[in-house]
Design a protein around this motif. Sequence first.
Motif, PDB file in Angstrom:
ATOM      1  N   ILE A 214      41.776  43.508  43.346  1.00 37.16           N
ATOM      2  CA  ILE A 214      42.470  43.277  44.604  1.00 37.16           C
ATOM      3  C   ILE A 214      41.876  44.194  45.661  1.00 37.16           C
ATOM      4  O   ILE A 214      41.752  45.400  45.455  1.00 37.16           O
ATOM      5  CB  ILE A 214      43.972  43.553  44.454  1.00 37.16           C
ATOM      6  CG1 ILE A 214      44.605  42.554  43.479  1.00 37.16           C
ATOM      7  CG2 ILE A 214      44.663  43.499  45.815  1.00 37.16           C
ATOM      8  CD1 ILE A 214      46.038  42.883  43.125  1.00 37.16           C
TER       9      ILE A 214
ATOM     10  N   THR B 264      41.772  45.292  49.989  1.00 40.73           N
ATOM     11  CA  THR B 264      42.664  45.386  51.140  1.00 40.73           C
ATOM     12  C   THR B 264      42.011  44.634  52.287  1.00 40.73           C
ATOM     13  O   THR B 264      40.944  45.016  52.757  1.00 40.73           O
ATOM     14  CB  THR B 264      42.920  46.859  51.526  1.00 40.73           C
ATOM     15  OG1 THR B 264      43.528  47.514  50.418  1.00 40.73           O
ATOM     16  CG2 THR B 264      43.841  46.952  52.735  1.00 40.73           C
ATOM     17  N   ILE B 265      42.639  43.550  52.698  1.00 38.61           N
ATOM     18  CA  ILE B 265      42.110  42.717  53.769  1.00 38.61           C
ATOM     19  C   ILE B 265      42.216  43.462  55.097  1.00 38.61           C
ATOM     20  O   ILE B 265      43.172  44.211  55.318  1.00 38.61           O
ATOM     21  CB  ILE B 265      42.878  41.362  53.817  1.00 38.61           C
ATOM     22  CG1 ILE B 265      42.239  40.368  54.777  1.00 38.61           C
ATOM     23  CG2 ILE B 265      44.342  41.551  54.161  1.00 38.61           C
ATOM     24  CD1 ILE B 265      41.051  39.681  54.238  1.00 38.61           C
TER      25      ILE B 265
ATOM     26  N   VAL C  89      45.752  43.972  57.455  1.00 37.47           N
ATOM     27  CA  VAL C  89      46.855  43.637  56.543  1.00 37.47           C
ATOM     28  C   VAL C  89      48.192  43.675  57.282  1.00 37.47           C
ATOM     29  O   VAL C  89      48.441  44.557  58.088  1.00 37.47           O
ATOM     30  CB  VAL C  89      46.854  44.580  55.312  1.00 37.47           C
ATOM     31  CG1 VAL C  89      47.100  46.020  55.702  1.00 37.47           C
ATOM     32  CG2 VAL C  89      47.872  44.139  54.281  1.00 37.47           C
TER      33      VAL C  89
ATOM     34  N   LEU D  21      49.921  42.654  46.386  1.00 42.89           N
ATOM     35  CA  LEU D  21      48.778  41.970  46.983  1.00 42.89           C
ATOM     36  C   LEU D  21      48.836  42.105  48.500  1.00 42.89           C
ATOM     37  O   LEU D  21      49.669  41.487  49.159  1.00 42.89           O
ATOM     38  CB  LEU D  21      48.796  40.484  46.588  1.00 42.89           C
ATOM     39  CG  LEU D  21      47.659  39.618  47.101  1.00 42.89           C
ATOM     40  CD1 LEU D  21      46.313  40.118  46.592  1.00 42.89           C
ATOM     41  CD2 LEU D  21      47.882  38.169  46.688  1.00 42.89           C
TER      42      LEU D  21
ATOM     43  N   LEU E 129      48.058  41.275  52.165  1.00 40.59           N
ATOM     44  CA  LEU E 129      47.592  40.049  52.804  1.00 40.59           C
ATOM     45  C   LEU E 129      47.709  40.150  54.311  1.00 40.59           C
ATOM     46  O   LEU E 129      48.391  41.015  54.843  1.00 40.59           O
ATOM     47  CB  LEU E 129      48.338  38.816  52.277  1.00 40.59           C
ATOM     48  CG  LEU E 129      49.843  38.703  52.470  1.00 40.59           C
ATOM     49  CD1 LEU E 129      50.206  38.188  53.843  1.00 40.59           C
ATOM     50  CD2 LEU E 129      50.408  37.788  51.417  1.00 40.59           C
TER      51      LEU E 129
ATOM     52  N   THR F 218      43.818  36.927  51.621  1.00 41.63           N
ATOM     53  CA  THR F 218      43.695  38.108  50.776  1.00 41.63           C
ATOM     54  C   THR F 218      42.226  38.410  50.539  1.00 41.63           C
ATOM     55  O   THR F 218      41.363  37.572  50.761  1.00 41.63           O
ATOM     56  CB  THR F 218      44.398  37.892  49.414  1.00 41.63           C
ATOM     57  OG1 THR F 218      43.823  36.757  48.755  1.00 41.63           O
ATOM     58  CG2 THR F 218      45.885  37.656  49.596  1.00 41.63           C
TER      59      THR F 218
ATOM     60  N   TRP G 205      39.327  40.012  47.732  1.00 44.65           N
ATOM     61  CA  TRP G 205      39.055  40.281  46.321  1.00 44.65           C
ATOM     62  C   TRP G 205      37.642  40.820  46.187  1.00 44.65           C
ATOM     63  O   TRP G 205      36.724  40.320  46.843  1.00 44.65           O
ATOM     64  CB  TRP G 205      39.211  38.997  45.508  1.00 44.65           C
ATOM     65  CG  TRP G 205      40.607  38.477  45.582  1.00 44.65           C
ATOM     66  CD1 TRP G 205      41.126  37.661  46.558  1.00 44.65           C
ATOM     67  CD2 TRP G 205      41.670  38.776  44.694  1.00 44.65           C
ATOM     68  NE1 TRP G 205      42.447  37.438  46.315  1.00 44.65           N
ATOM     69  CE2 TRP G 205      42.817  38.102  45.173  1.00 44.65           C
ATOM     70  CE3 TRP G 205      41.776  39.537  43.537  1.00 44.65           C
ATOM     71  CZ2 TRP G 205      44.044  38.180  44.536  1.00 44.65           C
ATOM     72  CZ3 TRP G 205      42.993  39.604  42.896  1.00 44.65           C
ATOM     73  CH2 TRP G 205      44.119  38.932  43.401  1.00 44.65           C
TER      74      TRP G 205
END
Length: 82
Positions: free
Chosen positions: A3, A5-6, A9, A22, A24, A43, A45
Amino acid sequence: MLIGTIEGVTRVIGKSQGYLGLPLRDEVMNCTVNGEGTPAMVTAWQPTPEELARLNAGASVHLRVLGTVHPPVMVGVGDPPA
C-alpha cells in the motif's frame, strides 16, 4: 503489492474493519458512462522487487475485488517518485 500513500490523500479507509488502512484520494471525474461529476477514489500501490521483476518479465497486474458484486474499476500507472 505494498500500500502506498497517494498524493493529496483525503482519507484512510478499512482500518476500523481490521485491515491495514488504505489511504485514498477522493476525486470527481468525467466518466463516459456516468457522466461529468462522477465520484471516484484513487489509491497508490508499490510493487515489491519480486513483483517488479515479474512485471518487467511480462507478467500481468491482477485486481482482486472482495465479495460477489464487481464495481466498476480502472487500473493505471502513476508518475515516478520525485
